[in-house]
Design a protein around this motif. Sequence first.
Motif, PDB file in Angstrom:
ATOM      1  N   VAL A  61      46.818  44.933  39.190  1.00 10.67           N
ATOM      2  CA  VAL A  61      47.412  45.350  38.001  1.00 10.67           C
ATOM      3  C   VAL A  61      47.062  47.024  38.009  1.00 10.67           C
ATOM      4  O   VAL A  61      46.243  47.454  38.786  1.00 10.67           O
ATOM      5  N   HIS A  62      47.513  47.788  36.726  1.00 10.80           N
ATOM      6  CA  HIS A  62      47.147  49.045  36.476  1.00 10.80           C
ATOM      7  C   HIS A  62      47.344  50.051  37.635  1.00 10.80           C
ATOM      8  O   HIS A  62      46.752  51.199  37.544  1.00 10.80           O
ATOM      9  N   GLY A  63      48.257  49.790  38.623  1.00 13.79           N
ATOM     10  CA  GLY A  63      48.642  50.642  39.285  1.00 13.79           C
ATOM     11  C   GLY A  63      49.330  51.966  38.731  1.00 13.79           C
ATOM     12  O   GLY A  63      50.137  51.695  37.854  1.00 13.79           O
TER      13      GLY A  63
ATOM     14  N   LEU B 194      47.344  47.542  21.082  1.00 17.51           N
ATOM     15  CA  LEU B 194      47.877  46.814  22.304  1.00 17.51           C
ATOM     16  C   LEU B 194      46.769  45.824  22.545  1.00 17.51           C
ATOM     17  O   LEU B 194      47.198  44.575  23.093  1.00 17.51           O
ATOM     18  N   HIS B 195      45.477  45.879  22.456  1.00 17.80           N
ATOM     19  CA  HIS B 195      44.684  44.852  22.514  1.00 17.80           C
ATOM     20  C   HIS B 195      44.090  44.425  21.295  1.00 17.80           C
ATOM     21  O   HIS B 195      43.220  45.368  20.868  1.00 17.80           O
ATOM     22  N   GLU B 196      44.454  43.294  20.924  1.00 19.87           N
ATOM     23  CA  GLU B 196      43.460  42.682  19.611  1.00 19.87           C
ATOM     24  C   GLU B 196      42.754  41.293  20.133  1.00 19.87           C
ATOM     25  O   GLU B 196      43.053  40.998  21.343  1.00 19.87           O
TER      26      GLU B 196
ATOM     27  N   GLY C  40      54.866  45.568  21.727  1.00 14.20           N
ATOM     28  CA  GLY C  40      55.087  44.293  22.759  1.00 14.20           C
ATOM     29  C   GLY C  40      54.495  44.908  23.968  1.00 14.20           C
ATOM     30  O   GLY C  40      54.447  46.076  24.376  1.00 14.20           O
ATOM     31  N   ASP C  41      54.319  43.650  24.850  1.00  9.75           N
ATOM     32  CA  ASP C  41      53.543  43.959  26.197  1.00  9.75           C
ATOM     33  C   ASP C  41      54.087  42.829  26.973  1.00  9.75           C
ATOM     34  O   ASP C  41      54.032  41.792  26.679  1.00  9.75           O
ATOM     35  N   ALA C  42      54.683  43.222  28.221  1.00  6.24           N
ATOM     36  CA  ALA C  42      55.083  42.275  29.185  1.00  6.24           C
ATOM     37  C   ALA C  42      54.932  42.572  30.495  1.00  6.24           C
ATOM     38  O   ALA C  42      54.768  43.798  30.612  1.00  6.24           O
TER      39      ALA C  42
ATOM     40  N   ALA D 130      52.791  52.416  25.285  1.00 11.39           N
ATOM     41  CA  ALA D 130      51.530  51.896  24.539  1.00 11.39           C
ATOM     42  C   ALA D 130      50.385  52.203  25.530  1.00 11.39           C
ATOM     43  O   ALA D 130      49.238  51.941  25.114  1.00 11.39           O
ATOM     44  N   PHE D 131      50.765  52.407  26.942  1.00  9.99           N
ATOM     45  CA  PHE D 131      49.831  52.678  27.856  1.00  9.99           C
ATOM     46  C   PHE D 131      49.478  54.030  28.087  1.00  9.99           C
ATOM     47  O   PHE D 131      48.074  54.448  28.400  1.00  9.99           O
ATOM     48  N   LEU D 132      50.058  55.042  27.998  1.00 10.08           N
ATOM     49  CA  LEU D 132      49.974  56.320  28.274  1.00 10.08           C
ATOM     50  C   LEU D 132      48.893  56.913  27.358  1.00 10.08           C
ATOM     51  O   LEU D 132      48.868  56.858  26.035  1.00 10.08           O
ATOM     52  N   GLY D 133      47.874  57.341  28.096  1.00  8.04           N
ATOM     53  CA  GLY D 133      46.606  58.038  27.328  1.00  8.04           C
ATOM     54  C   GLY D 133      45.603  56.728  26.752  1.00  8.04           C
ATOM     55  O   GLY D 133      44.591  57.040  26.192  1.00  8.04           O
ATOM     56  N   TYR D 134      46.142  55.743  27.038  1.00 11.93           N
ATOM     57  CA  TYR D 134      45.172  54.484  26.647  1.00 11.93           C
ATOM     58  C   TYR D 134      43.709  54.558  27.276  1.00 11.93           C
ATOM     59  O   TYR D 134      43.454  54.744  28.305  1.00 11.93           O
ATOM     60  N   ARG D 135      42.650  54.421  26.433  1.00 13.77           N
ATOM     61  CA  ARG D 135      41.105  54.383  26.712  1.00 13.77           C
ATOM     62  C   ARG D 135      40.309  53.412  26.426  1.00 13.77           C
ATOM     63  O   ARG D 135      40.368  53.115  25.361  1.00 13.77           O
TER      64      ARG D 135
ATOM     65  N   ALA E 260      55.143  45.034  37.871  1.00 13.01           N
ATOM     66  CA  ALA E 260      55.616  45.920  36.557  1.00 13.01           C
ATOM     67  C   ALA E 260      55.027  45.798  35.193  1.00 13.01           C
ATOM     68  O   ALA E 260      55.386  44.366  35.087  1.00 13.01           O
ATOM     69  N   ASP E 261      54.319  46.442  34.747  1.00 11.19           N
ATOM     70  CA  ASP E 261      53.482  45.931  33.366  1.00 11.19           C
ATOM     71  C   ASP E 261      54.095  47.081  32.395  1.00 11.19           C
ATOM     72  O   ASP E 261      53.897  48.341  32.761  1.00 11.19           O
ATOM     73  N   VAL E 262      54.649  46.622  31.279  1.00 10.18           N
ATOM     74  CA  VAL E 262      55.108  47.665  30.347  1.00 10.18           C
ATOM     75  C   VAL E 262      54.626  47.088  28.921  1.00 10.18           C
ATOM     76  O   VAL E 262      54.630  46.247  28.342  1.00 10.18           O
TER      77      VAL E 262
ATOM     78  N   ILE F 166      50.050  36.543  27.060  1.00 15.37           N
ATOM     79  CA  ILE F 166      49.559  35.493  27.994  1.00 15.37           C
ATOM     80  C   ILE F 166      50.053  36.275  29.259  1.00 15.37           C
ATOM     81  O   ILE F 166      51.322  36.623  29.486  1.00 15.37           O
ATOM     82  N   GLU F 167      49.219  36.390  30.190  1.00 13.95           N
ATOM     83  CA  GLU F 167      49.359  37.374  31.274  1.00 13.95           C
ATOM     84  C   GLU F 167      48.756  36.785  32.686  1.00 13.95           C
ATOM     85  O   GLU F 167      47.653  37.456  33.025  1.00 13.95           O
ATOM     86  N   PRO F 168      49.212  35.779  33.292  1.00 10.35           N
ATOM     87  CA  PRO F 168      48.307  35.088  34.507  1.00 10.35           C
ATOM     88  C   PRO F 168      48.689  36.193  35.523  1.00 10.35           C
ATOM     89  O   PRO F 168      49.528  36.662  36.106  1.00 10.35           O
TER      90      PRO F 168
ATOM     91  N   PHE G 272      52.845  38.085  35.821  1.00  8.05           N
ATOM     92  CA  PHE G 272      54.095  37.961  34.926  1.00  8.05           C
ATOM     93  C   PHE G 272      53.228  37.701  33.276  1.00  8.05           C
ATOM     94  O   PHE G 272      52.093  37.234  33.292  1.00  8.05           O
ATOM     95  N   GLU G 273      53.773  38.312  32.334  1.00  8.23           N
ATOM     96  CA  GLU G 273      53.281  38.237  31.095  1.00  8.23           C
ATOM     97  C   GLU G 273      54.384  38.547  30.078  1.00  8.23           C
ATOM     98  O   GLU G 273      55.372  39.119  30.286  1.00  8.23           O
ATOM     99  N   HIS G 274      54.000  37.749  28.954  1.00  8.13           N
ATOM    100  CA  HIS G 274      55.191  37.615  27.795  1.00  8.13           C
ATOM    101  C   HIS G 274      53.961  37.936  26.570  1.00  8.13           C
ATOM    102  O   HIS G 274      52.978  37.581  26.449  1.00  8.13           O
TER     103      HIS G 274
ATOM    104  N   GLY H 287      40.453  55.265  39.583  1.00  6.24           N
ATOM    105  CA  GLY H 287      39.776  54.629  38.355  1.00  6.24           C
ATOM    106  C   GLY H 287      40.565  53.681  37.545  1.00  6.24           C
ATOM    107  O   GLY H 287      39.684  53.092  36.725  1.00  6.24           O
ATOM    108  N   TRP H 288      41.671  53.338  38.107  1.00  8.74           N
ATOM    109  CA  TRP H 288      42.686  52.491  37.487  1.00  8.74           C
ATOM    110  C   TRP H 288      42.936  51.133  38.249  1.00  8.74           C
ATOM    111  O   TRP H 288      42.816  50.088  37.870  1.00  8.74           O
ATOM    112  N   THR H 289      43.520  51.496  39.309  1.00 10.59           N
ATOM    113  CA  THR H 289      44.358  50.634  40.166  1.00 10.59           C
ATOM    114  C   THR H 289      43.378  49.311  40.377  1.00 10.59           C
ATOM    115  O   THR H 289      42.332  49.694  41.202  1.00 10.59           O
TER     116      THR H 289
HETATM  117  N1  MF3 Z   1      49.447  44.854  30.138  1.00 15.19           N
HETATM  118  C1  MF3 Z   1      47.793  45.349  30.449  1.00 15.19           C
HETATM  119  C2  MF3 Z   1      46.907  45.064  29.446  1.00 15.19           C
HETATM  120  O1  MF3 Z   1      47.208  44.402  28.434  1.00 15.19           O
HETATM  121  C3  MF3 Z   1      48.177  46.836  30.594  1.00 15.19           C
HETATM  122  C4  MF3 Z   1      47.382  47.771  30.316  1.00 15.19           C
HETATM  123  S1  MF3 Z   1      47.536  49.308  30.792  1.00 15.19           S
HETATM  124  C5  MF3 Z   1      46.543  50.402  30.148  1.00 15.19           C
HETATM  125  O2  MF3 Z   1      45.730  45.440  29.637  1.00 15.19           O
HETATM  126  F1  MF3 Z   1      46.832  51.429  30.637  1.00 15.19           F
HETATM  127  F2  MF3 Z   1      47.198  50.304  28.966  1.00 15.19           F
HETATM  128  F3  MF3 Z   1      45.329  50.128  30.124  1.00 15.19           F
END
Ligand code: MF3
Length: 267
Positions: free
Chosen positions: A82-84, A180-182, A110-112, A56-61, A99-101, A206-208, A237-239, A223-225
């Motif tokens: 995050v975002h390394g 991914l983001h709502e 799903g995102d954790a 869900a991350f590859l190519g995300y803008r 690690a964020d997936v 939830i992702e502290p 950590f995230e669930h 531009g990301w890390t």
């Molecule tokens: N779990 C992160 C988030 O919710 C991961 C985003 S990485 C991205 O923002 F590449 F998708 F941006």
Amino acid sequence: MIIKKTLEQIDGIRKAGAIVAEIIASMAEEAKPGNTTAMLQDVAKTVLDKYRAKSAFLGYRPGLTMPAYPAYVCISVNDEIVHGIPGSRKITPQDIISADVGVRYNGFVGDAAATYVMPNAPKKAKRLAWITYQALHKGIAAARDGGKVSDISFAVQSFVEANGYSVVRDLVGHGVGIQLHEDPQVPNFVDKMHDAPLKSGMTIAIEPMVCENGYATVTTADGWTVKTADGGLSAHFEHSIAIIGEKQDILTLLSDGSEPYVPQKVL
Ligand code: MF3
Ligand code: CO
């Protein structure tokens, strides 16, 4: 707009979430000194292929001015929050590796995330990971039908600060499941400006993100890390969860219902 889900949709998110958890557990085994962060990503790709699932991350803008995210997962080391981007960096015996997936599967997401602790990491790094893991579970326990997002934020922030650490302000948790983001935003600090009511059927990530020192961030030249401005360590950590009445249904567990990664308990 907040998208409430049916029980059928929640089960779809859980299937995507089980793949997320399998990736987190598999990468934890590969997170060893001498291995590169790219090797962790290769493990993630193998699991994605096994299920014919997509990152869900590859190519995300996130915005039109931002570059598309160039990798399958995010791997963030030590002072990286995050975002390394996975690459040739070799893991050392002292590192902590976040690690964020995110996985898209059959139309659901799903995102954790988890922070892996290497064997010789300093005690303060081990404690940071343990406190962040517990902060996530305090936040999850505070998510109830009839409550508010700030109940989660308060539970996370008060626990983290009572343990002497800080929570990141520049990045927040979020609704999840179809996209991914709502909506709503789920900050890890109390923010009455973004304080949505919580209802049964809502699915949220939830992702502290917790820092040993200050919570100010900087973004590196890729531009990301996102790193800590002061160079202190950070853990994440995230669930993804569903709210069902007074109960919380964690959707990013392994298919046997267990946690993909639990850090060592450190007092
Ligand atoms: N779990 C992160 C988030 O919710 C991961 C985003 S990485 C991205 O923002 F590449 F998708 F941006
Ligand atoms: Co997230």
